[in-house]
Enzyme design. Structure first.
Site, PDB file in Angstrom:
ATOM      1  CB  VAL A  23      -0.946   0.025   1.236  1.00  0.00           C
ATOM      2  CG1 VAL A  23      -1.641   1.377   1.361  1.00  0.00           C
ATOM      3  CG2 VAL A  23      -1.991  -1.079   1.141  1.00  0.00           C
ATOM      4  CG  ASP A 127     -10.728 -17.074  11.273  1.00  0.00           C
ATOM      5  OD1 ASP A 127      -9.768 -17.707  11.746  1.00  0.00           O
ATOM      6  OD2 ASP A 127     -11.353 -16.205  11.913  1.00  0.00           O
ATOM      7  NE  ARG A 171     -13.677 -14.578  14.920  1.00  0.00           N
ATOM      8  CZ  ARG A 171     -13.224 -13.939  15.993  1.00  0.00           C
ATOM      9  NH1 ARG A 171     -13.878 -13.990  17.114  1.00  0.00           N
ATOM     10  NH2 ARG A 171     -12.113 -13.239  15.938  1.00  0.00           N
TER      11      ARG A 171
HETATM   12  O1  F6P Z   1      -9.961 -14.323  13.353  1.00  0.00           O
HETATM   13  C1  F6P Z   1      -8.697 -14.864  13.543  1.00  0.00           C
HETATM   14  C2  F6P Z   1      -8.633 -15.626  14.833  1.00  0.00           C
HETATM   15  O2  F6P Z   1      -7.329 -16.122  14.987  1.00  0.00           O
HETATM   16  C3  F6P Z   1      -9.666 -16.742  14.982  1.00  0.00           C
HETATM   17  O3  F6P Z   1      -9.288 -17.930  14.315  1.00  0.00           O
HETATM   18  C4  F6P Z   1      -9.722 -16.888  16.482  1.00  0.00           C
HETATM   19  O4  F6P Z   1     -10.946 -17.432  16.899  1.00  0.00           O
HETATM   20  C5  F6P Z   1      -9.569 -15.466  16.946  1.00  0.00           C
HETATM   21  O5  F6P Z   1      -8.904 -14.765  15.918  1.00  0.00           O
HETATM   22  C6  F6P Z   1      -8.795 -15.306  18.226  1.00  0.00           C
HETATM   23  O6  F6P Z   1      -8.849 -13.971  18.574  1.00  0.00           O
HETATM   24  P1  F6P Z   1      -7.877 -13.286  19.626  1.00  0.00           P
HETATM   25  O7  F6P Z   1      -6.505 -13.244  19.036  1.00  0.00           O
HETATM   26  O8  F6P Z   1      -8.462 -11.931  19.815  1.00  0.00           O
HETATM   27  O9  F6P Z   1      -7.907 -14.146  20.838  1.00  0.00           O
END
Ligand code: F6P
Length: 323
Positions: A23, A127, A171
């Site tokens: 970017v 994800d 997730r």
């Molecule tokens: O969205 C990416 C991710 O790694 C998901 O796979 C997981 O559920 C979530 O983020 C974890 O979030 P954090 O890092 O806020 O705990």
């Protein structure tokens, strides 16, 4: 256009730095000034942003995480938070914003866009659940990390004739689990999109032993009803009748760390260059993604609040291959 800003938001993904670099450098190449915003939308609300030079993004292509920092920022979902953000952008004469992130981040981008500010998103999440991109930044690297763990676990599983469970992130999407299961040769895969009870998994693992396999491995998505914790509890409670126990490994954030592979560096570079090209064409309120090998844009209205469906035929294939 003279001035744009870029931020990374939500969970970091390997390849985000390659996207920031692209970017900044493609923006400067177009004669624009490019500001980097720290800590995602939180930095936008706090007004923490500064102009980036070509050299500021040197040496970051191969680094994991994001040099800009990231955050999950509930304040941005309130109109007051977004008005403060717009005020800080306006103060600096910034005319457009590039948001590198996944579902939650693109929802924030869309909300800002609906307030009349030019925004373009770049599809980035391990994800791979974002509508508007067949594959998102970070998925390939995260998958390779999961595979390295699975390959290692399989060797020790074979030595001891044990059953293993690996929980991967995602997730509420089963994409990472399903792909890791196929590429890692798992005996069973458990995903949120299709409820599988522990008794079925136990039967699949037992059947693998009966077919003469020295190991039995199940890959479970964190979002499945029977995730690692629930599955482990069932195996513990039914140890006597099952006749074997389950060793559990939860990969967690390990999957998001480390250097991006070639695929993610190139994908991130192409999508981010696509974002400045979209802004130069006068496009606003869209997500830059990768569909059938092409860099594409999809209106954010078609992206937010949705989840990309998983191809469940691949689960059938995984089951056939497990034999
Ligand atoms: O969205 C990416 C991710 O790694 C998901 O796979 C997981 O559920 C979530 O983020 C974890 O979030 P954090 O890092 O806020 O705990």
């Amino acid at each position: 256009m003279k001035r744009i800003a870029v931020l990374t938001s939500g969970g970091d993904a390997p390849g985000m730095n390659a996207a920031i670099r692209a970017v900044v450098r493609t923006g400067i190449d177009r004669g624009w000034e490019v500001f980097g915003v720290r800590q995602g939308f939180a930095g936008l609300i706090a007004g923490v942003m500064e102009p980036f030079t070509l050299r500021d993004v040197g040496g970051i292509l191969q680094r994991g995480g994001t040099i800009l920092g990231s955050a999950r920022c509930p304040e941005f979902h309130s109109p007051a938070g977004r008005r403060t953000a717009l005020h800080h952008l306006g103060e600096r004469g910034i005319e457009a914003l590039v948001v590198i992130g996944g579902n939650g981040s693109q929802t924030g981008a869309h909300q800002l866009s609906q307030m009349g500010f030019p925004v373009v998103g770049v599809a980035s999440t391990i994800d791979n659940d974002l509508v508007g991109s067949d594959i998102t930044i970070g998925v390939d690297t995260a998958l390779n990390i999961a595979l390295e763990a699975i390959d290692r676990l399989k060797t020790t599983a074979s030595s001891h004739q044990r059953a293993f469970l690996v929980e991967v992130m995602g997730r509420d999407s089963g994409y990472l689990a399903l792909m890791a299961g196929i590429a890692g040769g798992a005996e069973a895969v458990v995903i949120p999109e299709l409820e599988t009870d522990p008794a079925t998994v136990a039967a699949e693992l037992r059947a693998a032993y009966e077919r003469g396999k020295a190991h039995a491995l199940v890959v479970v998505a964190e979002g499945a009803k029977y995730n690692a914790e629930a599955m482990a509890a069932h195996f513990r409670d039914h140890k006597e009748e099952l006749g074997f126990d389950l060793r559990v490994t939860t990969l967690g954030h390990v999957q998001r760390g480390g250097a991006p592979g070639a695929f993610d560096r190139i994908l991130a570079t192409r999508l981010a260059a696509g974002a400045t090209a979209a802004l130069a064409r006068g496009e606003r309120g869209s997500l830059v993604g990768h569909i059938r090998g092409e860099v594409t844009t999809t209106p954010l209205t078609e992206v937010v609040g949705k989840k990309k469906p998983l191809d469940l035929h691949l689960l059938e294939l995984a089951n056939v291959l497990a034999k």
